[in-house]
Design a protein around this motif. Structure first.
Motif, PDB file in Angstrom:
ATOM      1  N   ILE A  41      38.058  42.219  42.867  1.00  0.00           N
ATOM      2  CA  ILE A  41      39.503  42.253  42.654  1.00  0.00           C
ATOM      3  C   ILE A  41      40.144  43.179  43.684  1.00  0.00           C
ATOM      4  O   ILE A  41      39.731  44.337  43.827  1.00  0.00           O
ATOM      5  N   GLU A  42      41.150  42.662  44.375  1.00  0.00           N
ATOM      6  CA  GLU A  42      41.893  43.450  45.360  1.00  0.00           C
ATOM      7  C   GLU A  42      43.185  43.949  44.724  1.00  0.00           C
ATOM      8  O   GLU A  42      43.940  43.167  44.148  1.00  0.00           O
ATOM      9  N   PHE A  43      43.425  45.244  44.836  1.00  0.00           N
ATOM     10  CA  PHE A  43      44.689  45.841  44.409  1.00  0.00           C
ATOM     11  C   PHE A  43      45.398  46.274  45.683  1.00  0.00           C
ATOM     12  O   PHE A  43      45.169  47.376  46.182  1.00  0.00           O
ATOM     13  N   ALA A  44      46.239  45.398  46.220  1.00  0.00           N
ATOM     14  CA  ALA A  44      46.888  45.656  47.501  1.00  0.00           C
ATOM     15  C   ALA A  44      47.732  46.922  47.463  1.00  0.00           C
ATOM     16  O   ALA A  44      47.757  47.694  48.416  1.00  0.00           O
ATOM     17  N   HIS A  45      48.394  47.149  46.346  1.00  0.00           N
ATOM     18  CA  HIS A  45      49.289  48.301  46.232  1.00  0.00           C
ATOM     19  C   HIS A  45      48.537  49.620  46.390  1.00  0.00           C
ATOM     20  O   HIS A  45      49.022  50.545  47.021  1.00  0.00           O
ATOM     21  N   GLU A  46      47.350  49.704  45.804  1.00  0.00           N
ATOM     22  CA  GLU A  46      46.548  50.930  45.893  1.00  0.00           C
ATOM     23  C   GLU A  46      45.559  50.900  47.049  1.00  0.00           C
ATOM     24  O   GLU A  46      44.810  51.836  47.240  1.00  0.00           O
ATOM     25  N   LYS A  47      45.528  49.774  47.794  1.00  0.00           N
ATOM     26  CA  LYS A  47      44.545  49.583  48.877  1.00  0.00           C
ATOM     27  C   LYS A  47      43.142  49.853  48.312  1.00  0.00           C
ATOM     28  O   LYS A  47      42.390  50.670  48.825  1.00  0.00           O
ATOM     29  N   MET A  48      42.834  49.140  47.213  1.00  0.00           N
ATOM     30  CA  MET A  48      41.589  49.369  46.498  1.00  0.00           C
ATOM     31  C   MET A  48      40.929  48.040  46.163  1.00  0.00           C
ATOM     32  O   MET A  48      41.605  47.044  45.924  1.00  0.00           O
ATOM     33  N   THR A  49      39.605  48.044  46.172  1.00  0.00           N
ATOM     34  CA  THR A  49      38.833  46.882  45.751  1.00  0.00           C
ATOM     35  C   THR A  49      37.968  47.310  44.574  1.00  0.00           C
ATOM     36  O   THR A  49      37.354  48.375  44.607  1.00  0.00           O
ATOM     37  N   LEU A  50      37.933  46.471  43.545  1.00  0.00           N
ATOM     38  CA  LEU A  50      37.164  46.774  42.354  1.00  0.00           C
ATOM     39  C   LEU A  50      36.214  45.621  42.100  1.00  0.00           C
ATOM     40  O   LEU A  50      36.598  44.460  42.236  1.00  0.00           O
ATOM     41  N   ARG A  51      34.980  45.929  41.742  1.00  0.00           N
ATOM     42  CA  ARG A  51      34.003  44.898  41.390  1.00  0.00           C
ATOM     43  C   ARG A  51      33.694  45.029  39.903  1.00  0.00           C
ATOM     44  O   ARG A  51      33.271  46.093  39.451  1.00  0.00           O
ATOM     45  N   VAL A  52      33.951  43.961  39.178  1.00  0.00           N
ATOM     46  CA  VAL A  52      33.749  43.980  37.722  1.00  0.00           C
ATOM     47  C   VAL A  52      32.691  42.951  37.362  1.00  0.00           C
ATOM     48  O   VAL A  52      32.857  41.764  37.652  1.00  0.00           O
ATOM     49  N   PRO A  53      31.589  43.388  36.724  1.00  0.00           N
ATOM     50  CA  PRO A  53      30.585  42.419  36.281  1.00  0.00           C
ATOM     51  C   PRO A  53      31.224  41.408  35.328  1.00  0.00           C
ATOM     52  O   PRO A  53      31.996  41.789  34.443  1.00  0.00           O
ATOM     53  N   ILE A  54      30.915  40.149  35.519  1.00  0.00           N
ATOM     54  CA  ILE A  54      31.527  39.095  34.713  1.00  0.00           C
ATOM     55  C   ILE A  54      31.297  39.327  33.220  1.00  0.00           C
ATOM     56  O   ILE A  54      32.180  39.107  32.411  1.00  0.00           O
ATOM     57  N   GLY A  55      30.132  39.853  32.859  1.00  0.00           N
ATOM     58  CA  GLY A  55      29.832  40.110  31.456  1.00  0.00           C
ATOM     59  C   GLY A  55      30.626  41.268  30.858  1.00  0.00           C
ATOM     60  O   GLY A  55      30.663  41.436  29.645  1.00  0.00           O
ATOM     61  N   GLN A  56      31.262  42.077  31.699  1.00  0.00           N
ATOM     62  CA  GLN A  56      31.999  43.249  31.212  1.00  0.00           C
ATOM     63  C   GLN A  56      33.507  43.034  31.128  1.00  0.00           C
ATOM     64  O   GLN A  56      34.252  43.934  30.756  1.00  0.00           O
ATOM     65  N   VAL A  57      33.977  41.841  31.480  1.00  0.00           N
ATOM     66  CA  VAL A  57      35.415  41.566  31.528  1.00  0.00           C
ATOM     67  C   VAL A  57      36.110  41.908  30.211  1.00  0.00           C
ATOM     68  O   VAL A  57      37.126  42.587  30.189  1.00  0.00           O
ATOM     69  N   LYS A  58      35.560  41.452  29.101  1.00  0.00           N
ATOM     70  CA  LYS A  58      36.176  41.720  27.787  1.00  0.00           C
ATOM     71  C   LYS A  58      36.152  43.220  27.466  1.00  0.00           C
ATOM     72  O   LYS A  58      37.138  43.768  26.981  1.00  0.00           O
ATOM     73  N   ASN A  59      35.018  43.874  27.738  1.00  0.00           N
ATOM     74  CA  ASN A  59      34.879  45.299  27.426  1.00  0.00           C
ATOM     75  C   ASN A  59      35.898  46.164  28.147  1.00  0.00           C
ATOM     76  O   ASN A  59      36.377  47.154  27.601  1.00  0.00           O
ATOM     77  N   VAL A  60      36.200  45.845  29.413  1.00  0.00           N
ATOM     78  CA  VAL A  60      37.135  46.662  30.174  1.00  0.00           C
ATOM     79  C   VAL A  60      38.583  46.263  29.922  1.00  0.00           C
ATOM     80  O   VAL A  60      39.500  46.961  30.326  1.00  0.00           O
ATOM     81  N   GLY A  61      38.783  45.130  29.250  1.00  0.00           N
ATOM     82  CA  GLY A  61      40.142  44.718  28.897  1.00  0.00           C
ATOM     83  C   GLY A  61      40.870  43.934  29.973  1.00  0.00           C
ATOM     84  O   GLY A  61      42.084  43.766  29.906  1.00  0.00           O
TER      85      GLY A  61
END
Length: 165
Positions: A41-61
Motif C-alpha cells: 500500500i502506497e501512502f503518497a501523502h506520507e511518502k510511505m509504503t506499507l506491506r500488510v499480510p493478506i491474512g492480517q487485513v481484518k486484524n489491522v482494520g
C-alpha cells in the motif's frame, strides 16, 4: 489460503492509523522462513509504503473506502453542534486520538466538529490544533477519494461546511 482476495491493485483502501492509501501491488515474500502474500500500500501523502499480510487485513482494520452514503453521514456530523466534554484535556486528547486512529469517518468528523474554531472564538492550544489538523486532513483525504476530487477541493468544501454555523 485460496480464498478470493478482498482488494486488488489500484484500489483505494483505508488503513486506520494512516488513512487513505492505494494498493500498488500484491507480492509474495519469505519472512522468517514462511511465504506470505502481502498487499503493498502506497501512502503518497506520507511518502510511505506499507506491506500488510493478506491474512492480517481484518486484524489491522484495513477496509475499503467509505460509501458515499456513509461519507454523507460524516458530513452531516460536521454540521452538528460541538459536544465538548468537561474532562481534562489530556483525557479528551486521548479519546480524540483513538477516534482518529479508528479510521471511522464519522468518528473523525466528530473530532473535527468538536475542535473546529470559527473566527470569533478563542484560539486553540498547540495540541488541540495538532489533533484538529490530523483529523481534518484524514477526513479530507477520504472525502476526496470517495468524491473523486483532489484534496484541495475536498478541503475547501469541508471548510465551507464548517464555516456555515
Amino acid at each position: 489460503m485460496s480464498k478470493a482476495l478482498e482488494f486488488s491493485p489500484k484500489d483505494h483502501v483505508v488503513y486506520p492509523t494512516h488513512g487513505v492509501g492505494q494498493i500498488s501491488s500484491i507480492e509474495e515474500q519469505e519472512i522468517s522462513g514462511m511465504k506470505l502474500k502481502l498487499y503493498v500500500i502506497e501512502f503518497a501523502h506520507e511518502k510511505m509504503t506499507l506491506r500488510v499480510p493478506i491474512g492480517q487485513v481484518k486484524n489491522v482494520g484495513m477496509r475499503k473506502l467509505s460509501t458515499p452514503k456513509k461519507m454523507k453521514t460524516a458530513i452531516e456530523t460536521l454540521k452538528g453542534r460541538a459536544r465538548v466534554k468537561r474532562t481534562m484535556w489530556s483525557r479528551r486528547a486521548q479519546e480524540y486520538e483513538a477516534k482518529i486512529n479508528s479510521g471511522d469517518p464519522i468518528s473523525i468528523a466528530e473530532v473535527v466538529r468538536d475542535l473546529h474554531r470559527n473566527s470569533g472564538q478563542p484560539d486553540q492550544s498547540y495540541s488541540e490544533r495538532q489533533i484538529y489538523e490530523a483529523a481534518f486532513d484524514r477526513l479530507v483525504r477520504e472525502f476526496a477519494a470517495v468524491e473523486e476530487i483532489d484534496t484541495t477541493q475536498a478541503g475547501e468544501r469541508l471548510q465551507k461546511i464548517l464555516e456555515v454555523e
